[in-house]
Scaffold this motif. Structure first.
Motif, PDB file in Angstrom:
ATOM      1  N   GLN A   1       0.725  -1.198   0.014  1.00  0.00           N
ATOM      2  CA  GLN A   1      -0.184  -0.131   0.103  1.00  0.00           C
ATOM      3  C   GLN A   1       0.704   1.312  -0.025  1.00  0.00           C
ATOM      4  O   GLN A   1       0.484   2.298  -0.377  1.00  0.00           O
TER       5      GLN A   1
ATOM      6  N   ALA B   1      -7.071   3.576   2.426  1.00  0.00           N
ATOM      7  CA  ALA B   1      -6.167   2.704   3.457  1.00  0.00           C
ATOM      8  C   ALA B   1      -5.328   3.592   4.244  1.00  0.00           C
ATOM      9  O   ALA B   1      -5.240   3.271   5.540  1.00  0.00           O
ATOM     10  N   LEU B   2      -4.737   4.384   3.641  1.00  0.00           N
ATOM     11  CA  LEU B   2      -3.748   5.363   4.344  1.00  0.00           C
ATOM     12  C   LEU B   2      -4.582   6.102   5.367  1.00  0.00           C
ATOM     13  O   LEU B   2      -4.072   6.364   6.433  1.00  0.00           O
TER      14      LEU B   2
ATOM     15  N   GLU C   1      -5.548   3.877   8.381  1.00  0.00           N
ATOM     16  CA  GLU C   1      -4.329   3.691   9.274  1.00  0.00           C
ATOM     17  C   GLU C   1      -3.790   5.000   9.997  1.00  0.00           C
ATOM     18  O   GLU C   1      -3.547   4.854  11.215  1.00  0.00           O
TER      19      GLU C   1
ATOM     20  N   SER D   1      -6.429   5.113  12.967  1.00  0.00           N
ATOM     21  CA  SER D   1      -5.900   4.108  13.984  1.00  0.00           C
ATOM     22  C   SER D   1      -4.689   4.737  14.993  1.00  0.00           C
ATOM     23  O   SER D   1      -4.870   4.464  16.112  1.00  0.00           O
ATOM     24  N   LEU D   2      -3.967   4.958  14.140  1.00  0.00           N
ATOM     25  CA  LEU D   2      -2.671   5.380  14.669  1.00  0.00           C
ATOM     26  C   LEU D   2      -2.796   6.556  15.892  1.00  0.00           C
ATOM     27  O   LEU D   2      -2.201   6.757  16.919  1.00  0.00           O
TER      28      LEU D   2
ATOM     29  N   LYS E   1       5.109   8.586   5.101  1.00  0.00           N
ATOM     30  CA  LYS E   1       4.667   7.386   4.383  1.00  0.00           C
ATOM     31  C   LYS E   1       3.519   7.757   3.216  1.00  0.00           C
ATOM     32  O   LYS E   1       2.966   8.742   3.311  1.00  0.00           O
TER      33      LYS E   1
END
Length: 81
Positions: free
Chosen positions: A22, A50-51, A54, A57-58, A40
């Motif tokens: 990804q 998707a990024l 993520e 979540s972080l 990233k």
């Protein structure tokens, strides 16, 4: 193709640290000086969802073992944080 030597948001990409399906992760040096950061970058703009997931979540994690997100540029080309 994104590579070392490119500047994203005032940071010079100095070396690729890793890659996956990804995204790619680069060590980046601020142009004005200061500590290096990791950037990233989504491999394809279609993977921005998707990024984004993520990143969300972080941000919820508070452990010192996880990377802290300093900035997101998910509308950029390429999208990155």
């Amino acid at each position: 193709m994104l590579q070392s030597g490119v500047v994203l948001s005032g940071h010079l990409l100095s070396e690729e640290l890793g890659r996956g399906g990804q995204a790619r992760v680069f060590r980046a040096e601020p142009e004005g000086g200061g500590p290096a950061v990791a950037i990233k970058v989504a491999v394809e703009p279609a993977l921005v969802a998707a990024l984004r997931a993520e990143g969300e979540s972080l941000r919820r994690l508070t452990s010192p073992r996880f990377v802290r997100i300093l900035a997101e540029h998910l509308e950029a080309d390429p999208p990155f944080f």
